[in-house]
Scaffold this motif. Structure first.
Motif, mmCIF file in Angstrom:
data_model
loop_
_atom_site.group_PDB
_atom_site.id
_atom_site.type_symbol
_atom_site.label_atom_id
_atom_site.label_comp_id
_atom_site.label_asym_id
_atom_site.label_seq_id
_atom_site.Cartn_x
_atom_site.Cartn_y
_atom_site.Cartn_z
ATOM 1 N N GLU A 58 147.479 11.038 134.766
ATOM 2 C CA GLU A 58 147.109 12.301 134.108
ATOM 3 C C GLU A 58 147.981 12.566 132.880
ATOM 4 N N LEU A 59 148.045 11.535 132.028
ATOM 5 C CA LEU A 59 148.809 11.623 130.789
ATOM 6 C C LEU A 59 147.868 11.460 129.603
ATOM 7 N N PRO A 60 148.202 12.060 128.459
ATOM 8 C CA PRO A 60 147.399 11.827 127.256
ATOM 9 C C PRO A 60 147.411 10.352 126.874
ATOM 10 N N ARG A 61 146.276 9.847 126.419
ATOM 11 C CA ARG A 61 146.218 8.428 126.047
ATOM 12 C C ARG A 61 147.212 8.101 124.942
ATOM 13 N N SER A 62 147.373 9.013 123.999
ATOM 14 C CA SER A 62 148.301 8.756 122.896
ATOM 15 C C SER A 62 149.728 8.575 123.408
ATOM 16 N N THR A 63 150.098 9.382 124.411
ATOM 17 C CA THR A 63 151.431 9.253 125.007
ATOM 18 C C THR A 63 151.586 7.908 125.695
ATOM 19 N N VAL A 64 150.576 7.503 126.449
ATOM 20 C CA VAL A 64 150.616 6.233 127.171
ATOM 21 C C VAL A 64 150.736 5.067 126.197
ATOM 22 N N TYR A 65 149.922 5.072 125.135
ATOM 23 C CA TYR A 65 149.974 3.977 124.165
ATOM 24 C C TYR A 65 151.327 3.920 123.463
ATOM 25 N N HIS A 66 151.877 5.080 123.142
ATOM 26 C CA HIS A 66 153.183 5.116 122.473
ATOM 27 C C HIS A 66 154.272 4.535 123.376
ATOM 28 N N LEU A 67 154.285 4.963 124.643
ATOM 29 C CA LEU A 67 155.307 4.481 125.565
ATOM 30 C C LEU A 67 155.115 3.004 125.889
ATOM 31 N N LEU A 68 153.878 2.570 126.048
ATOM 32 C CA LEU A 68 153.624 1.151 126.313
ATOM 33 C C LEU A 68 154.082 0.276 125.146
ATOM 34 N N THR A 69 153.822 0.742 123.920
ATOM 35 C CA THR A 69 154.237 -0.019 122.744
ATOM 36 C C THR A 69 155.754 -0.154 122.691
#
Length: 258
Positions: free
Chosen positions: A44-55
């Protein structure tokens, strides 16, 4: 399920840190790499947050991006952390009497190893009486692709992680002139290990010495260690030795999950 509580007090103050840990915990519990959209949905996280942290995690080797499949999995740095934990008391303490009993049973030298990047690191060594000294003393590192212990663990990793560890022929050092020399060699070797249920090595670490090894998995199915036996010459029954090693690995695995 994540082992990081969603509403931890510290997480409220440092949300990026908490979300990073939640992502790593989520990936550690998956049997295979997953899409970023699934991570965002499940946590339940924003996709933008997930992509930023994954990167960011990928830049430091903690996650790996499988571009062809558009999925993410744990990277080699995450396994370094797992190896660091394994090198501390729990695994060695629980494994030592089992490895010692295996050595007594077989009359050969036995050991317990963990992965550390592209190497195996030996954390328990039981040398049988009147057997020659081995290179697998506690604290010694050897290339994982050359050892039975390493091959047993590599065969249990997702193929994408193996590719990350061995991207080209330059990632294949040798000791005796034997062993896989390129990624396709290793893929074929690990396919055999998976089909057989145990790994072997013959004079690839030291001339005249052979080994068989079996993987030890954690509750999520990740390889945390391997049990192996090493002997000189070819007069012993490899299958019988393998059965004993597999049995010991299974007992250790069950005790680690308690």
């Amino acid at each position: 399920m994540s082992v990081i509580p969603d509403n931890a007090e510290t997480g409220a103050q440092v949300p990026a840190a908490q979300n990073t840990l939640r992502i790593l915990s989520y990936l550690a519990g998956r049997p295979a790499p997953v899409a970023a959209s699934a991570i965002a949905r499940e946590l339940e996280l924003p996709r933008s947050t997930v992509y930023h942290l994954l990167t960011t995690l990928a830049a430091h080797g903690f996650v790996l991006h499988m571009k062809e499949d558009r999925r993410w999995g744990l990277g080699t740095s995450a396994f370094e952390l797992a190896g660091g934990y394994a090198r501390q008391q729990p695994l060695a303490r629980i494994g030592r009497p089992l490895v010692a009993a295996l050595s007594d049973r077989l009359g050969e030298s036995t050991h317990l190893a963990v992965m550390s990047g592209g190497d195996v690191l030996y954390i328990v060594e039981e040398r049988a009486p009147r057997r020659q000294a081995l290179v697998t003393d506690v604290g010694v590192r050897l290339p994982a692709h050359l050892t039975a212990s390493g091959r047993a663990m590599l065969a249990a990793l997702p193929r994408e992680q193996v590719r990350a560890l061995y991207p080209s022929a330059s990632a294949f050092p040798d000791r005796t002139g034997l062993g896989p020399r390129k990624p396709s060699d290793l893929r074929e070797l690990l396919r055999t290990v998976r089909g057989r249920g145990y790994a072997t090595e013959d004079s690839e670490v030291a001339d005249g010495l052979r080994s068989v090894g079996a993987v030890v998995r954690d509750h999520a199915g990740w390889p945390v260690a391997a049990v192996a036996v090493t002997w000189a010459g070819g007069e012993l029954d490899e299958r019988a030795l393998a059965d004993a090693v597999i049995e010991t690995a299974a007992v250790l695995e069950s005790r680690l999950k308690r």
